[in-house]
Write a protein that holds these residues in place. Structure first.
Motif, PDB file in Angstrom:
ATOM      1  N   GLU A 151      39.814  27.809  51.097  1.00  0.00           N
ATOM      2  CA  GLU A 151      38.585  27.208  50.159  1.00  0.00           C
ATOM      3  C   GLU A 151      38.810  27.638  48.648  1.00  0.00           C
ATOM      4  N   GLU A 152      39.118  29.109  48.619  1.00  0.00           N
ATOM      5  CA  GLU A 152      39.183  29.572  47.263  1.00  0.00           C
ATOM      6  C   GLU A 152      40.388  29.372  46.449  1.00  0.00           C
ATOM      7  N   GLY A 155      39.630  25.905  45.098  1.00  0.00           N
ATOM      8  CA  GLY A 155      38.556  26.148  43.981  1.00  0.00           C
ATOM      9  C   GLY A 155      39.324  26.632  42.942  1.00  0.00           C
ATOM     10  N   LEU A 158      41.319  23.719  41.487  1.00  0.00           N
ATOM     11  CA  LEU A 158      40.301  22.677  41.123  1.00  0.00           C
ATOM     12  C   LEU A 158      40.167  22.967  39.217  1.00  0.00           C
ATOM     13  N   ALA A 159      39.887  24.268  39.110  1.00  0.00           N
ATOM     14  CA  ALA A 159      39.308  24.684  37.766  1.00  0.00           C
ATOM     15  C   ALA A 159      40.678  24.801  36.837  1.00  0.00           C
ATOM     16  N   THR A 164      36.348  19.162  38.382  1.00  0.00           N
ATOM     17  CA  THR A 164      35.065  20.047  38.756  1.00  0.00           C
ATOM     18  C   THR A 164      34.988  20.135  40.321  1.00  0.00           C
ATOM     19  N   ALA A 165      34.240  21.113  40.789  1.00  0.00           N
ATOM     20  CA  ALA A 165      34.041  21.455  41.980  1.00  0.00           C
ATOM     21  C   ALA A 165      33.711  20.118  42.898  1.00  0.00           C
ATOM     22  N   ARG A 166      32.758  19.493  42.423  1.00  0.00           N
ATOM     23  CA  ARG A 166      32.478  18.127  42.973  1.00  0.00           C
ATOM     24  C   ARG A 166      33.476  17.022  43.104  1.00  0.00           C
ATOM     25  N   ARG A 171      39.700  17.676  45.825  1.00  0.00           N
ATOM     26  CA  ARG A 171      39.407  18.747  46.845  1.00  0.00           C
ATOM     27  C   ARG A 171      40.086  18.257  48.159  1.00  0.00           C
TER      28      ARG A 171
END
Length: 198
Positions: A151-152, A155, A158-159, A164-166, A171
Motif C-alpha cells: 500500500e505504501e 501511495g 500515486l504521488a 491523487t490518493a482517491r 490505485r
C-alpha cells in the motif's frame, strides 16, 4: 543526461526518476517549411520516430496529441491517419515496437519513470505504460528495501505521477503492477516488507 528535479518538487530518487521531457522536431528538416508560417514540416516517419525516441514508451493517443501540437494542428485528428501509418511503417521496419497501445524504440528497456513537469498535461494512468509504472514501483522499493509495504509503494507511485490518493483507477492499476512484479519474482517480502530481487 536528463535534467535533475528542482528541489521541493519530488523527492530525489536517483537515476530512475526523471521529469517528462517533451520532444522537439524543429530540427528534423529545416529546409521544408510551411511558406505561410515558416513551420517545419518534416517527413511524418521522422517526426513520429523523434517523438517515440524522446517520449517512449508513449501511448498512441499521446503521440497523436503531441505531434498535433508540434505541427501546429488545432485538431490532432486531422493528422491521425498519417501519424498511425507512419507508426505502423516504423513498427514494420523494426525501428519501434508496440506493446498494447504503447510505442517505444526497439530493444530499449524501460529504465526510467517520469513525473509531470509543471505546465505539462498530466498523463492519466491509462497513458502511462505498465513498464514505466512498474519501474517506478521497483524504484521506490529499491530506495527503501524492506521499508515499504504494498500500500505504501502504491501511495508513493500515486504521488510521483501526480495522481491523487482517491484516484481509484490509478490505485488499482498500480496494485495490479505490484502483483505482476511479485508473481514474476521481481519483488519479494510480500506484502509488508518489499524488496527487489537480486
Amino acid at each position: 543526461m536528463a535534467p535533475r528535479k528542482p528541489s521541493g518538487s519530488v523527492p530525489d530518487h536517483g537515476d530512475w526518476a526523471v521529469p517528462y521531457q517533451p520532444a522537439d522536431i524543429a530540427d528534423l528538416d529545416p529546409a521544408a517549411a510551411d511558406r505561410r508560417g515558416g513551420i517545419p514540416k518534416p517527413p511524418m516517419p521522422d517526426a513520429v520516430y523523434r517523438v517515440v525516441e524522446t517520449e517512449g514508451p508513449i501511448h498512441r493517443q499521446v503521440l497523436l496529441r503531441h505531434l498535433g501540437e508540434l505541427l501546429h494542428k488545432p485538431r490532432p485528428s486531422s493528422i491521425s491517419t498519417s501519424v498511425n501509418a507512419a507508426a505502423d511503417q516504423l513498427r514494420d521496419e523494426g525501428r519501434i515496437t508496440e506493446a498494447g497501445d504503447f510505442l517505444d524504440v526497439t530493444g530499449r528497456p524501460c529504465a526510467e519513470a517520469r513525473w509531470p513537469l509543471p505546465g505539462l498535461t498530466q498523463r492519466p494512468v491509462e497513458h502511462v505504460a505498465p513498464a514505466e509504472r512498474q519501474r517506478a514501483l521497483l524504484g521506490f522499493v529499491a530506495d527503501r528495501p524492506r521499508g515499504l509495504g504494498a500500500e505504501e509503494a502504491v501511495g508513493e507511485a500515486l504521488a510521483f505521477f501526480g495522481w491523487t490518493a482517491r484516484n481509484t483507477a490509478a490505485r488499482a492499476k498500480l496494485m495490479a503492477d505490484l502483483y505482476r512484479l511479485r508473481d514474476t519474482g521481481a519483488l519479494t517480502g510480500w506484502p509488508d516488507k518489499l524488496e527487489t530481487a537480486g
